[in-house]
Design an enzyme around this catalytic site. Structure first.
Site, PDB file in Angstrom:
ATOM      1  N   ARG A  65       0.849  -1.133   0.003  1.00 47.39           N
ATOM      2  CA  ARG A  65       0.067  -0.018   0.089  1.00 47.39           C
ATOM      3  C   ARG A  65       1.074   1.319   0.088  1.00 47.39           C
ATOM      4  O   ARG A  65       0.436   2.100  -0.709  1.00 47.39           O
ATOM      5  CB  ARG A  65      -0.718   0.082   1.287  1.00 47.39           C
ATOM      6  CG  ARG A  65      -1.892   1.268   1.243  1.00 47.39           C
ATOM      7  CD  ARG A  65      -3.008   1.061   2.525  1.00 47.39           C
ATOM      8  NE  ARG A  65      -4.000   1.893   2.328  1.00 47.39           N
ATOM      9  CZ  ARG A  65      -4.100   2.889   3.423  1.00 47.39           C
ATOM     10  NH1 ARG A  65      -3.716   2.525   4.494  1.00 47.39           N
ATOM     11  NH2 ARG A  65      -5.222   3.309   3.636  1.00 47.39           N
ATOM     12  N   HIS A  69       0.615   4.926  -2.445  1.00 50.14           N
ATOM     13  CA  HIS A  69       0.188   6.072  -1.596  1.00 50.14           C
ATOM     14  C   HIS A  69       1.300   6.936  -1.949  1.00 50.14           C
ATOM     15  O   HIS A  69       1.200   8.261  -1.984  1.00 50.14           O
ATOM     16  CB  HIS A  69      -0.083   6.098  -0.260  1.00 50.14           C
ATOM     17  CG  HIS A  69      -1.482   5.547  -0.009  1.00 50.14           C
ATOM     18  ND1 HIS A  69      -2.122   5.798   1.284  1.00 50.14           N
ATOM     19  CD2 HIS A  69      -2.254   4.762  -0.526  1.00 50.14           C
ATOM     20  CE1 HIS A  69      -3.119   5.353   1.260  1.00 50.14           C
ATOM     21  NE2 HIS A  69      -3.428   4.706   0.076  1.00 50.14           N
TER      22      HIS A  69
HETATM   23  C1  HEM Z   1      -9.070   1.966  -5.908  1.00 49.92           C
HETATM   24  C2  HEM Z   1      -9.003   2.638  -4.814  1.00 49.92           C
HETATM   25  C3  HEM Z   1      -8.241   2.326  -3.298  1.00 49.92           C
HETATM   26  C4  HEM Z   1      -8.970   2.687  -2.352  1.00 49.92           C
HETATM   27  C5  HEM Z   1     -10.189   3.470  -2.017  1.00 49.92           C
HETATM   28  C6  HEM Z   1      -8.422   1.942  -1.058  1.00 49.92           C
HETATM   29  C7  HEM Z   1      -8.632   2.325   0.174  1.00 49.92           C
HETATM   30  C8  HEM Z   1      -8.085   1.710   1.136  1.00 49.92           C
HETATM   31  C9  HEM Z   1      -8.490   1.671   2.429  1.00 49.92           C
HETATM   32  C10 HEM Z   1      -9.613   2.664   3.149  1.00 49.92           C
HETATM   33  C11 HEM Z   1      -7.607   0.646   3.391  1.00 49.92           C
HETATM   34  C12 HEM Z   1      -7.746   0.580   4.735  1.00 49.92           C
HETATM   35  C13 HEM Z   1      -6.874   1.430   5.405  1.00 49.92           C
HETATM   36  C14 HEM Z   1      -6.950   1.634   7.113  1.00 49.92           C
HETATM   37  O1  HEM Z   1      -8.208   0.870   7.354  1.00 49.92           O
HETATM   38  O2  HEM Z   1      -6.352   2.314   7.693  1.00 49.92           O
HETATM   39  C15 HEM Z   1      -6.910   0.029   2.491  1.00 49.92           C
HETATM   40  C16 HEM Z   1      -5.982  -0.961   2.739  1.00 49.92           C
HETATM   41  C17 HEM Z   1      -5.000  -1.509   1.984  1.00 49.92           C
HETATM   42  N1  HEM Z   1      -4.612  -0.972   0.478  1.00 49.92           N
HETATM   43 FE1  HEM Z   1      -6.006   0.107  -0.500  1.00 49.92          FE
HETATM   44  N2  HEM Z   1      -7.216   1.326  -1.711  1.00 49.92           N
HETATM   45  C18 HEM Z   1      -7.140   1.366  -3.090  1.00 49.92           C
HETATM   46  C19 HEM Z   1      -6.504   0.781  -4.113  1.00 49.92           C
HETATM   47  C20 HEM Z   1      -5.044   0.172  -3.425  1.00 49.92           C
HETATM   48  C21 HEM Z   1      -4.417  -0.168  -4.346  1.00 49.92           C
HETATM   49  C22 HEM Z   1      -3.961   0.315  -5.899  1.00 49.92           C
HETATM   50  C23 HEM Z   1      -3.149  -0.938  -3.739  1.00 49.92           C
HETATM   51  C24 HEM Z   1      -1.970  -1.469  -3.956  1.00 49.92           C
HETATM   52  C25 HEM Z   1      -1.724  -1.682  -5.285  1.00 49.92           C
HETATM   53  C26 HEM Z   1      -3.785  -1.047  -2.311  1.00 49.92           C
HETATM   54  C27 HEM Z   1      -3.491  -1.993  -1.303  1.00 49.92           C
HETATM   55  C28 HEM Z   1      -3.755  -2.008   0.007  1.00 49.92           C
HETATM   56  C29 HEM Z   1      -3.348  -2.819   0.923  1.00 49.92           C
HETATM   57  C30 HEM Z   1      -2.344  -3.872   0.782  1.00 49.92           C
HETATM   58  C31 HEM Z   1      -4.006  -2.611   2.022  1.00 49.92           C
HETATM   59  C32 HEM Z   1      -4.014  -3.420   3.478  1.00 49.92           C
HETATM   60  C33 HEM Z   1      -2.817  -2.359   4.222  1.00 49.92           C
HETATM   61  C34 HEM Z   1      -2.457  -2.829   5.737  1.00 49.92           C
HETATM   62  O3  HEM Z   1      -3.119  -3.943   6.229  1.00 49.92           O
HETATM   63  O4  HEM Z   1      -1.646  -2.206   6.241  1.00 49.92           O
HETATM   64  N3  HEM Z   1      -5.092  -0.319  -2.410  1.00 49.92           N
HETATM   65  N4  HEM Z   1      -6.866   0.334   1.170  1.00 49.92           N
END
Ligand code: HEM
Ligand SMILES: *[C@@H]1O[C@H](CO)[C@@H](O)[C@H](O)[C@H]1NC(C)=O
Length: 330
Positions: A65, A69
């Site tokens: 992630r 970002h």
């Molecule tokens: C399409 C739009 C996206 C949205 C709206 C989104 C939103 C989010 C949100 C809200 C979380 C949880 C954060 C939290 O609870 O603090 C999350 C976690 C995560 N996102 Fe996304 N995300 C998107 C795309 C992506 C992309 C493109 C990637 C990587 C290529 C990604 C990888 C991850 C991963 C791996 C997690 C888990 C992180 C952890 O456990 O620390 N996301 N995302």
């Protein structure tokens, strides 16, 4: 004789650099960028990561992630790693990042090892890109060669971090638009969202779906009933903001295509996940079906889209700098 030797090696360097530019048109990045200056670079990242994942299995998801970002604010330039200082307003306090983005200490550890072995050579931006790839591989996902040679920014952008990274309650149209602004198409959006096959999300990021979708005091109709009941018990209407749930409820630490299978049955955790399938956008829904049916197709597209995302607005040549400490400017 010495002159001939010098001349021919200069010629070789010229041919090699020409070849490099041709092989990766546009970006100026090259997987062999540290071949001579730091051949140990890839191995250092992998070794630190292997140990970090044993200590904290979630770190793989967090580092994947982190690259996303970073790339969406100013480009893949390690701007996301900068702490607040006199000249920097850190991206770490943006709405999507605050109390949420993780993995900074692991990046610090990799950078410290890197500085011991190859001082002032490997950028923080490349470390983040390599860590995202290795996190994917170590979780059981695809491997790809990471084009390298990014340099580090000399600034951060809190406003771009807020503006460019989509919110979890975004509509499918907003998701498409925000990815499009970064040069990423619908295929990239759907494949990259597959990163949610690993990792966790806080109650605060999906509560609206459970209790007040579209301001109607109703749950999101696309949520499967039993899944909805399970989520409610860990994410109450009030409080518990930081309670976490897996983004992929059936295989939370395994990088596979179950994320897409879950979307087909109303078990995507975030609204931004479920709208890929249920958002009345035929092309996205079709891609979700394709990746749910064919893990190979997903893995190949994920790798291609990660390489594409990794080239957003990169700094190369003499632009930017190679930071000594990823948290601050030199
Ligand atoms: C399409 C739009 C996206 C949205 C709206 C989104 C939103 C989010 C949100 C809200 C979380 C949880 C954060 C939290 O609870 O603090 C999350 C976690 C995560 N996102 Fe996304 N995300 C998107 C795309 C992506 C992309 C493109 C990637 C990587 C290529 C990604 C990888 C991850 C991963 C791996 C997690 C888990 C992180 C952890 O456990 O620390 N996301 N995302
Ligand atoms: C999305 O959530 C934010 C709060 O996090 C809220 O201000 C906004 O109105 C929500 N948008 C939609 C479309 O529900």
């Amino acid at each position: 004789m010495a002159f001939v030797k010098l001349f021919s090696s200069l010629l070789l360097v010229a041919v090699l650099s020409w070849y490099r530019l041709e092989a990766f048109p546009g970006s100026g990045l090259d997987p062999e960028f540290y071949q001579f200056s730091c051949p140990q670079a890839n191995e250092i990242v992998m070794t630190v990561l292997e140990n970090a994942i044993v200590k904290d299995p979630r770190i793989a998801a967090s580092l994947l992630r982190l690259h996303f970002h970073d790339c969406f604010a100013l480009g893949c330039d390690a701007s996301v790693l900068l702490d607040d200082s006199k000249n920097v307003v850190s991206e770490k306090n943006s709405k999507p990042n605050k109390n949420s983005l993780r993995g900074f200490e692991v990046i610090d550890e990799i950078k410290a090892k890197m500085e011991q072995v190859c001082p002032h050579t490997v950028s923080c931006a490349d470390i983040v890109a390599l860590a995202a790839r290795d996190s994917t591989v170590l979780s059981g996902g695809p491997h790809w060669e990471v084009p390298l040679g990014r340099r580090d920014s000399t600034k951060a952008s809190l406003s771009e971090s807020n503006r460019n990274i989509p919110a979890p309650n975004s509509t499918i149209q907003t998701l498409i638009a925000k990815f499009s602004r970064q040069g990423l198409d619908e295929q990239d959006l759907v494949a990259l969202s597959g990163a949610h096959t690993i990792g966790l999300a806080r109650c605060a990021t999906f509560r609206q779906r459970l209790y007040n979708q579209n301001g109607k005091n109703q749950p999101d109709v696309t949520l499967e009933r039993n899944y909805y009941n399970d989520l409610k018990s860990s994410c109450p209407k009030v409080g518990g903001d930081n309670n976490v749930s897996p983004l992929d409820v059936s295989s939370p630490v395994r990088f596979d295509n179950t994320y897409f299978k879950l979307l087909l049955s109303g078990k995507g955790l975030l609204s931004s996940d479920e709208v890929l399938f249920a958002g009345n956008e035929q092309k996205a829904a079709e891609l979700v079906r394709t990746y749910a049916d064919d893990e190979d197709r997903f893995f190949h597209q994920f790798a291609d889209s990660m390489i594409k995302m990794g080239k957003i607005n990169v700094l190369t040549g003499s632009k930017g700098e190679i930071r000594k400490n990823c948290r601050r400017l030199n």
